[in-house]
Scaffold this motif. Structure first.
Motif, short mmCIF file in Angstrom:
data_model
loop_
_atom_site.label_atom_id
_atom_site.label_comp_id
_atom_site.label_asym_id
_atom_site.label_seq_id
_atom_site.Cartn_x
_atom_site.Cartn_y
_atom_site.Cartn_z
N VAL A 256 0.80 -1.23 0.00
CA VAL A 256 0.00 0.00 0.00
C VAL A 256 0.83 1.28 0.00
O VAL A 256 0.38 2.30 -0.55
CB VAL A 256 -0.95 0.01 1.22
CG1 VAL A 256 -2.03 -1.04 1.05
CG2 VAL A 256 -0.20 -0.21 2.52
N ALA A 257 2.01 1.27 0.62
CA ALA A 257 2.75 2.52 0.80
C ALA A 257 3.18 3.20 -0.50
O ALA A 257 3.03 4.43 -0.62
CB ALA A 257 3.97 2.27 1.70
N PRO A 258 3.73 2.47 -1.51
CA PRO A 258 4.16 3.18 -2.73
C PRO A 258 3.03 3.93 -3.43
O PRO A 258 3.24 5.04 -3.94
CB PRO A 258 4.71 2.04 -3.61
CG PRO A 258 5.10 0.98 -2.64
CD PRO A 258 4.08 1.04 -1.55
N ASP A 259 1.84 3.36 -3.48
CA ASP A 259 0.73 4.03 -4.14
C ASP A 259 0.35 5.32 -3.41
O ASP A 259 -0.05 6.31 -4.04
CB ASP A 259 -0.49 3.10 -4.21
CG ASP A 259 -0.24 1.90 -5.10
OD1 ASP A 259 0.71 1.94 -5.90
OD2 ASP A 259 -0.99 0.91 -4.99
N LEU A 260 0.45 5.30 -2.08
CA LEU A 260 0.16 6.51 -1.32
C LEU A 260 1.28 7.53 -1.44
O LEU A 260 1.04 8.73 -1.59
CB LEU A 260 -0.05 6.15 0.16
CG LEU A 260 -1.30 5.33 0.50
CD1 LEU A 260 -1.25 4.87 1.95
CD2 LEU A 260 -2.56 6.15 0.25
N ARG A 261 2.51 7.05 -1.40
CA ARG A 261 3.64 7.97 -1.43
C ARG A 261 3.75 8.70 -2.76
O ARG A 261 4.01 9.92 -2.79
CB ARG A 261 4.93 7.19 -1.15
CG ARG A 261 6.17 8.07 -1.09
CD ARG A 261 7.40 7.26 -0.75
NE ARG A 261 8.59 8.09 -0.69
CZ ARG A 261 9.81 7.64 -0.43
NH1 ARG A 261 9.99 6.34 -0.22
NH2 ARG A 261 10.84 8.46 -0.39
N PHE A 262 3.57 7.98 -3.85
CA PHE A 262 3.71 8.60 -5.17
C PHE A 262 2.37 9.08 -5.74
O PHE A 262 2.30 9.49 -6.90
CB PHE A 262 4.37 7.60 -6.13
CG PHE A 262 5.74 7.20 -5.70
CD1 PHE A 262 6.78 8.10 -5.74
CD2 PHE A 262 6.00 5.91 -5.24
CE1 PHE A 262 8.06 7.74 -5.34
CE2 PHE A 262 7.27 5.53 -4.84
CZ PHE A 262 8.30 6.45 -4.89
N ARG A 263 1.30 8.95 -4.95
CA ARG A 263 -0.02 9.49 -5.29
C ARG A 263 -0.53 9.00 -6.65
O ARG A 263 -0.98 9.77 -7.50
CB ARG A 263 0.03 11.02 -5.26
CG ARG A 263 0.38 11.58 -3.89
CD ARG A 263 0.36 13.09 -3.85
NE ARG A 263 0.66 13.57 -2.51
CZ ARG A 263 0.69 14.87 -2.18
NH1 ARG A 263 0.45 15.80 -3.11
NH2 ARG A 263 0.97 15.22 -0.94
N VAL A 264 -0.44 7.70 -6.83
CA VAL A 264 -0.94 7.10 -8.07
C VAL A 264 -2.30 6.45 -7.87
O VAL A 264 -2.85 5.87 -8.80
CB VAL A 264 0.05 6.04 -8.62
CG1 VAL A 264 1.37 6.68 -8.96
CG2 VAL A 264 0.24 4.91 -7.61
N LEU A 265 -2.84 6.57 -6.65
CA LEU A 265 -4.16 5.97 -6.40
C LEU A 265 -5.23 6.50 -7.34
O LEU A 265 -6.06 5.72 -7.82
CB LEU A 265 -4.56 6.20 -4.94
CG LEU A 265 -5.83 5.49 -4.47
CD1 LEU A 265 -5.69 3.98 -4.60
CD2 LEU A 265 -6.15 5.88 -3.04
N PRO A 266 -5.27 7.81 -7.66
CA PRO A 266 -6.29 8.27 -8.62
C PRO A 266 -6.20 7.60 -9.99
O PRO A 266 -7.20 7.50 -10.69
CB PRO A 266 -6.02 9.78 -8.72
CG PRO A 266 -5.39 10.13 -7.41
CD PRO A 266 -4.55 8.95 -7.06
#
Length: 313
Positions: A123-133
């Motif tokens: 979960v952390a990389p998607d939150l850190r690099f803000r690629v969730l959208p």
């Protein structure tokens, strides 16, 4: 008569028209090869399955750098080691050396380290690099994303525990110990492995999701495990000192590993307790089961709320 000369004609872009530059735009449209997709659109379900497979591969370091494979495969080897040693001893001594239902409790430190080291990756990389959208711009919803990450981590934890248990059972069948094989113990441990994997994955991913830093996620999960383990051991020891063994049984269930043991393996399948003290029966079993369900539900709810907030940024 006026002495002013008429202004020179210009193009719409402000340059002189000239004899070879008429009053028209000079831009050119280039064909760079983009084509429309005319194939079958797999849809939302296929996207979720692809996310599960990608996350599961990443947990074990597959498709990543060689350094990323060291910790998960090292821990897999450590988890297999007691099963292999037990098989060797069974072959020499012709007797059972390790209980199936106590395997998870015995190896809880290794399971906790694997959970702490790999949950933040999910979960952390998607939150850190803000690629969730980017994920949520497709038919995948925030609930789908959370479900995919939990499914991948649950599958990884289940494989980490189920493979050594299966190897141990296969070794018992090959060695052919006196008496019938311990099939009931193996099946009970596999049922426990499902609940262990689900509860630990939910707790680990939920804790890791509150920070985009992998290091902080690892430290948070390790701190949670050490705190629950230390508190349960200390309180149970104090209760046993005053001969209050019922309270000691409740105290052991502060630790998630003993909680699953009490709720599933002992409470439902009537296995031998892995804790030094007998767990409370009757309402204690019902309370343990409800506590397991409540922790899973709380973790999933926290994850969904966390990712709805993250997706709205």
């Amino acid at each position: 008569m006026s002495d002013k000369q008429p202004a020179a004609p210009t193009t719409p872009y402000g340059s002189p028209a000239g004899p070879h530059r008429p009053f028209e735009p000079t831009g050119v449209i280039h064909d760079i090869g983009y084509r429309h997709y005319d194939g079958v659109r797999a849809g939302r379900g296929h996207a979720v399955m692809a996310l599960i497979a990608h996350s599961l591969r990443g947990v074990f370091g597959l498709g990543r750098t060689a350094r990323s494979k060291i910790i998960p495969f090292l821990l897999v080897g450590v988890m297999l080691l007691p099963a292999v040693v037990s098989i060797a001893i069974m072959a020499l001594a012709k007797r059972e050396m390790m209980s199936y239902t106590s395997y998870a409790v015995t190896m809880q430190t290794v399971l906790a380290i694997f959970l702490a080291s790999q949950s933040p990756y999910a979960v952390a990389p998607d939150l850190r690099f803000r690629v969730l959208p980017l994920y949520l711009s497709r038919p995948v919803t925030s609930a789908d994303y959370v479900g995919a990450k939990l499914a991948a981590m649950t599958a990884a934890m289940f494989l980490l525990l189920a493979v050594p248990l299966t190897v141990l059972f296969a070794g018992e069948l090959i060695v052919d110990l006196p008496g019938p094989p311990h099939t009931a113990g193996y099946l009970t441990s596999m049922a426990g492995a499902v609940v262990y994997a689900l509860l630990l994955a939910c707790l680990g991913v939920a804790i890791a999701s509150f920070t985009p830093r992998r290091g902080l996620g690892v430290a948070s999960i390790i701190a949670f495990y050490l705190l629950t383990s230390a508190v349960s051991t200390a309180v149970a020891a104090m209760m046993e000192e005053v001969n209050n063994y019922t309270a000691a049984g409740w105290a052991w269930m502060i630790n998630p590993f003993f909680l699953v043991d009490a709720a599933v393996q002992v409470g439902i399948f009537d296995a031998k307790p892995s804790a030094p003290t007998v767990y409370p029966g009757g309402t204690g079993v019902a309370a343990a089961i409800l506590l397991v369900i409540g922790l899973i539900a709380l973790s999933v709810t926290a994850l969904i709320l966390r990712y709805r907030k993250a997706a709205s940024r």
